[in-house]
Design a protein around this motif. Structure first.
Motif, PDB file in Angstrom:
ATOM      1  N   GLU A 124      -8.410 -51.967  -3.994  1.00 52.32           N
ATOM      2  CA  GLU A 124      -9.403 -51.042  -3.455  1.00 52.32           C
ATOM      3  C   GLU A 124      -9.685 -49.837  -4.335  1.00 52.32           C
ATOM      4  O   GLU A 124     -10.827 -49.391  -4.445  1.00 52.32           O
ATOM      5  CB  GLU A 124      -8.970 -50.571  -2.063  1.00 52.32           C
ATOM      6  CG  GLU A 124     -10.072 -49.856  -1.306  1.00 52.32           C
ATOM      7  CD  GLU A 124      -9.765 -49.733   0.165  1.00 52.32           C
ATOM      8  OE1 GLU A 124     -10.607 -49.177   0.873  1.00 52.32           O
ATOM      9  OE2 GLU A 124      -8.698 -50.187   0.595  1.00 52.32           O
ATOM     10  N   VAL A 160     -10.833 -57.370   2.416  1.00 52.00           N
ATOM     11  CA  VAL A 160     -12.064 -56.644   2.763  1.00 52.00           C
ATOM     12  C   VAL A 160     -12.962 -57.506   3.637  1.00 52.00           C
ATOM     13  O   VAL A 160     -13.462 -57.077   4.690  1.00 52.00           O
ATOM     14  CB  VAL A 160     -12.823 -56.215   1.491  1.00 52.00           C
ATOM     15  CG1 VAL A 160     -14.190 -55.617   1.858  1.00 52.00           C
ATOM     16  CG2 VAL A 160     -12.005 -55.210   0.702  1.00 52.00           C
ATOM     17  N   GLU A 161     -13.160 -58.752   3.215  1.00 51.26           N
ATOM     18  CA  GLU A 161     -14.033 -59.647   3.970  1.00 51.26           C
ATOM     19  C   GLU A 161     -13.410 -60.055   5.298  1.00 51.26           C
ATOM     20  O   GLU A 161     -14.121 -60.260   6.286  1.00 51.26           O
ATOM     21  CB  GLU A 161     -14.362 -60.889   3.136  1.00 51.26           C
ATOM     22  CG  GLU A 161     -15.163 -60.587   1.875  1.00 51.26           C
ATOM     23  CD  GLU A 161     -16.487 -59.896   2.176  1.00 51.26           C
ATOM     24  OE1 GLU A 161     -17.087 -60.163   3.239  1.00 51.26           O
ATOM     25  OE2 GLU A 161     -16.922 -59.080   1.341  1.00 51.26           O
ATOM     26  N   ARG A 163     -11.596 -58.148   7.214  1.00 52.36           N
ATOM     27  CA  ARG A 163     -11.852 -57.047   8.148  1.00 52.36           C
ATOM     28  C   ARG A 163     -13.299 -57.067   8.637  1.00 52.36           C
ATOM     29  O   ARG A 163     -13.568 -56.825   9.814  1.00 52.36           O
ATOM     30  CB  ARG A 163     -11.524 -55.708   7.486  1.00 52.36           C
ATOM     31  CG  ARG A 163     -10.026 -55.484   7.263  1.00 52.36           C
ATOM     32  CD  ARG A 163      -9.733 -54.031   6.917  1.00 52.36           C
ATOM     33  NE  ARG A 163     -10.290 -53.667   5.622  1.00 52.36           N
ATOM     34  CZ  ARG A 163      -9.614 -53.773   4.483  1.00 52.36           C
ATOM     35  NH1 ARG A 163      -8.377 -54.264   4.475  1.00 52.36           N
ATOM     36  NH2 ARG A 163     -10.174 -53.394   3.340  1.00 52.36           N
ATOM     37  N   LYS A 164     -14.217 -57.375   7.737  1.00 52.44           N
ATOM     38  CA  LYS A 164     -15.626 -57.443   8.127  1.00 52.44           C
ATOM     39  C   LYS A 164     -15.863 -58.563   9.135  1.00 52.44           C
ATOM     40  O   LYS A 164     -16.595 -58.396  10.121  1.00 52.44           O
ATOM     41  CB  LYS A 164     -16.503 -57.671   6.887  1.00 52.44           C
ATOM     42  CG  LYS A 164     -16.594 -56.482   5.947  1.00 52.44           C
ATOM     43  CD  LYS A 164     -17.492 -56.805   4.760  1.00 52.44           C
ATOM     44  CE  LYS A 164     -17.596 -55.632   3.796  1.00 52.44           C
ATOM     45  NZ  LYS A 164     -18.434 -55.981   2.610  1.00 52.44           N
ATOM     46  N   LEU A 165     -15.246 -59.700   8.883  1.00 47.31           N
ATOM     47  CA  LEU A 165     -15.400 -60.842   9.788  1.00 47.31           C
ATOM     48  C   LEU A 165     -14.812 -60.543  11.162  1.00 47.31           C
ATOM     49  O   LEU A 165     -15.380 -60.936  12.192  1.00 47.31           O
ATOM     50  CB  LEU A 165     -14.734 -62.080   9.178  1.00 47.31           C
ATOM     51  CG  LEU A 165     -15.490 -62.703   7.990  1.00 47.31           C
ATOM     52  CD1 LEU A 165     -14.574 -63.609   7.185  1.00 47.31           C
ATOM     53  CD2 LEU A 165     -16.703 -63.491   8.493  1.00 47.31           C
ATOM     54  N   ARG A 166     -13.707 -59.848  11.189  1.00 46.81           N
ATOM     55  CA  ARG A 166     -13.097 -59.479  12.475  1.00 46.81           C
ATOM     56  C   ARG A 166     -14.007 -58.501  13.224  1.00 46.81           C
ATOM     57  O   ARG A 166     -14.165 -58.598  14.454  1.00 46.81           O
ATOM     58  CB  ARG A 166     -11.724 -58.846  12.232  1.00 46.81           C
ATOM     59  CG  ARG A 166     -10.667 -59.825  11.760  1.00 46.81           C
ATOM     60  CD  ARG A 166     -10.231 -60.768  12.867  1.00 46.81           C
ATOM     61  NE  ARG A 166      -9.402 -60.077  13.856  1.00 46.81           N
ATOM     62  CZ  ARG A 166      -9.277 -60.438  15.129  1.00 46.81           C
ATOM     63  NH1 ARG A 166      -9.971 -61.471  15.586  1.00 46.81           N
ATOM     64  NH2 ARG A 166      -8.498 -59.758  15.952  1.00 46.81           N
ATOM     65  N   GLN A 167     -14.630 -57.583  12.479  1.00 44.88           N
ATOM     66  CA  GLN A 167     -15.559 -56.639  13.106  1.00 44.88           C
ATOM     67  C   GLN A 167     -16.794 -57.347  13.652  1.00 44.88           C
ATOM     68  O   GLN A 167     -17.421 -56.883  14.607  1.00 44.88           O
ATOM     69  CB  GLN A 167     -15.978 -55.570  12.085  1.00 44.88           C
ATOM     70  CG  GLN A 167     -14.860 -54.603  11.727  1.00 44.88           C
ATOM     71  CD  GLN A 167     -15.217 -53.706  10.555  1.00 44.88           C
ATOM     72  OE1 GLN A 167     -16.308 -53.803   9.995  1.00 44.88           O
ATOM     73  NE2 GLN A 167     -14.295 -52.838  10.169  1.00 44.88           N
ATOM     74  N   GLU A 168     -17.115 -58.493  13.041  1.00 43.46           N
ATOM     75  CA  GLU A 168     -18.254 -59.279  13.521  1.00 43.46           C
ATOM     76  C   GLU A 168     -17.894 -60.154  14.718  1.00 43.46           C
ATOM     77  O   GLU A 168     -18.743 -60.869  15.250  1.00 43.46           O
ATOM     78  CB  GLU A 168     -18.779 -60.157  12.385  1.00 43.46           C
ATOM     79  CG  GLU A 168     -19.391 -59.373  11.232  1.00 43.46           C
ATOM     80  CD  GLU A 168     -19.659 -60.241  10.007  1.00 43.46           C
ATOM     81  OE1 GLU A 168     -19.528 -61.475  10.126  1.00 43.46           O
ATOM     82  OE2 GLU A 168     -19.988 -59.687   8.944  1.00 43.46           O
ATOM     83  N   ALA A 179     -12.697 -65.845   4.830  1.00 46.90           N
ATOM     84  CA  ALA A 179     -12.682 -64.666   3.957  1.00 46.90           C
ATOM     85  C   ALA A 179     -12.725 -65.002   2.461  1.00 46.90           C
ATOM     86  O   ALA A 179     -13.515 -64.378   1.718  1.00 46.90           O
ATOM     87  CB  ALA A 179     -11.478 -63.792   4.273  1.00 46.90           C
ATOM     88  N   ARG A 182     -16.246 -66.098   1.370  1.00 48.66           N
ATOM     89  CA  ARG A 182     -17.196 -64.997   1.509  1.00 48.66           C
ATOM     90  C   ARG A 182     -16.957 -63.941   0.430  1.00 48.66           C
ATOM     91  O   ARG A 182     -17.912 -63.365  -0.098  1.00 48.66           O
ATOM     92  CB  ARG A 182     -17.068 -64.381   2.898  1.00 48.66           C
ATOM     93  CG  ARG A 182     -18.167 -63.410   3.215  1.00 48.66           C
ATOM     94  CD  ARG A 182     -18.448 -63.357   4.681  1.00 48.66           C
ATOM     95  NE  ARG A 182     -18.628 -61.974   5.100  1.00 48.66           N
ATOM     96  CZ  ARG A 182     -19.022 -61.608   6.309  1.00 48.66           C
ATOM     97  NH1 ARG A 182     -19.254 -62.513   7.225  1.00 48.66           N
ATOM     98  NH2 ARG A 182     -19.165 -60.340   6.608  1.00 48.66           N
ATOM     99  N   SER A 186     -19.768 -62.854  -2.282  1.00 49.81           N
ATOM    100  CA  SER A 186     -20.142 -61.439  -2.386  1.00 49.81           C
ATOM    101  C   SER A 186     -19.907 -60.926  -3.806  1.00 49.81           C
ATOM    102  O   SER A 186     -20.742 -60.202  -4.365  1.00 49.81           O
ATOM    103  CB  SER A 186     -19.336 -60.617  -1.378  1.00 49.81           C
ATOM    104  OG  SER A 186     -19.619 -59.244  -1.504  1.00 49.81           O
TER     105      SER A 186
END
Length: 257
Positions: A124, A160-161, A163-168, A179, A182, A186
């Motif tokens: 990160e 990173v991906e 966390r995004k997928l979980r938020q979705e 992940a 993706r 990306s």
């Protein structure tokens, strides 16, 4: 040329490793050489350097790019470390350029630099290019020596991906499975590859290396990509026969010959 004759003529495959501190360089070299041991260090005259002397030199900020790192598990590889260049200082950058230029003019093939691995970590805090990296790809002509960019710690992008997928709203299991793909998609559209495409001296290729700290880490893509950048058939054959982690590549190379 017969492989035995190649080894008598060249003996070792020589790689310059460039990258920031904590880019995972040593871990990758250990994977390539199939060991957990640290390398032995030799000076330009082939004399082994005592570990205590090395530690004292590093504490004083001293480093000699001519020093050779050799793993006893695979002494056919010789690695040089650009330690110090990552700070972006002009004198360090000049030393790296001079080393590459001098090695490219060596009359003996075994003393030449055969490849450069440039390690850029994807965790990160380190995803943007440093001034040292921008300077290298903007100003350093490596001639016929291929540069391969290693995007290390690539699994950080999986997180990173994820966390995004979980938020979705994706379930944890599905997010974990989706992940990696993706992250790769990306990354392919991201700023890192665009930058490397547009620089004056772009690398020959790049490779993404996740999970190199794990026991079952796969450095096969690195071996294949490096072999694919070598224009000299003799050097390519030496590299393929020296590496011991990708037997499929050895078989493929033998079949093509």
């Amino acid at each position: 040329m017969d492989l035995t004759k190649i080894r008598q003529k060249i003996r070792r495959f020589r790689i310059l490793v460039i990258g920031r501190a904590n880019a995972g360089k040593t871990t990758i070299l250990q994977r390539v050489c199939n060991t957990r041991d640290n390398p032995e260090i030799y000076n330009g005259a082939g004399e082994k350097i005592d570990a205590a002397v090395l530690t004292a030199s590093r504490e004083r900020g001293e480093h000699d790019i001519e020093n050779e790192m050799v793993f006893q598990s695979n002494p056919g590889f010789v690695f040089h470390d650009s330690r110090g260049f990552e700070a972006g200082g002009e004198s360090e950058f000049i030393k790296v350029k001079e080393f590459i230029a001098a090695r490219s003019k060596e009359t003996r093939l075994e003393n030449r630099l055969h490849a450069i691995w440039y390690c850029i970590p994807m965790d990160e805090a380190s995803r943007s290019f440093t001034q040292a990296e921008i300077k290298f790809f903007s100003q350093c002509d490596t001639g016929s020596t291929p540069v391969i960019v290693l995007f290390t710690k690539f699994d950080a992008l999986y997180d990173v991906e994820f966390r995004k997928l979980r938020q979705e709203g994706k379930p944890r299991k599905d997010a974990k499975e989706l992940a990696p793909k993706r992250a790769e998609d990306s990354f392919a559209k991201g700023p890192q590859l665009k930058f490397l495409k547009d620089v004056p001296w772009p690398p020959k290729c790049h490779v993404c290396l996740p999970d190199m700290d794990k026991d079952d880490a796969d450095c096969g893509p690195l071996i294949e990509r490096t072999a694919g950048t070598l224009d000299d058939e003799v050097v390519e054959q030496l590299f393929v026969s020296t590496q011991k982690t990708n037997l499929e590549l050895c078989m493929k190379y033998a079949a093509e010959r």
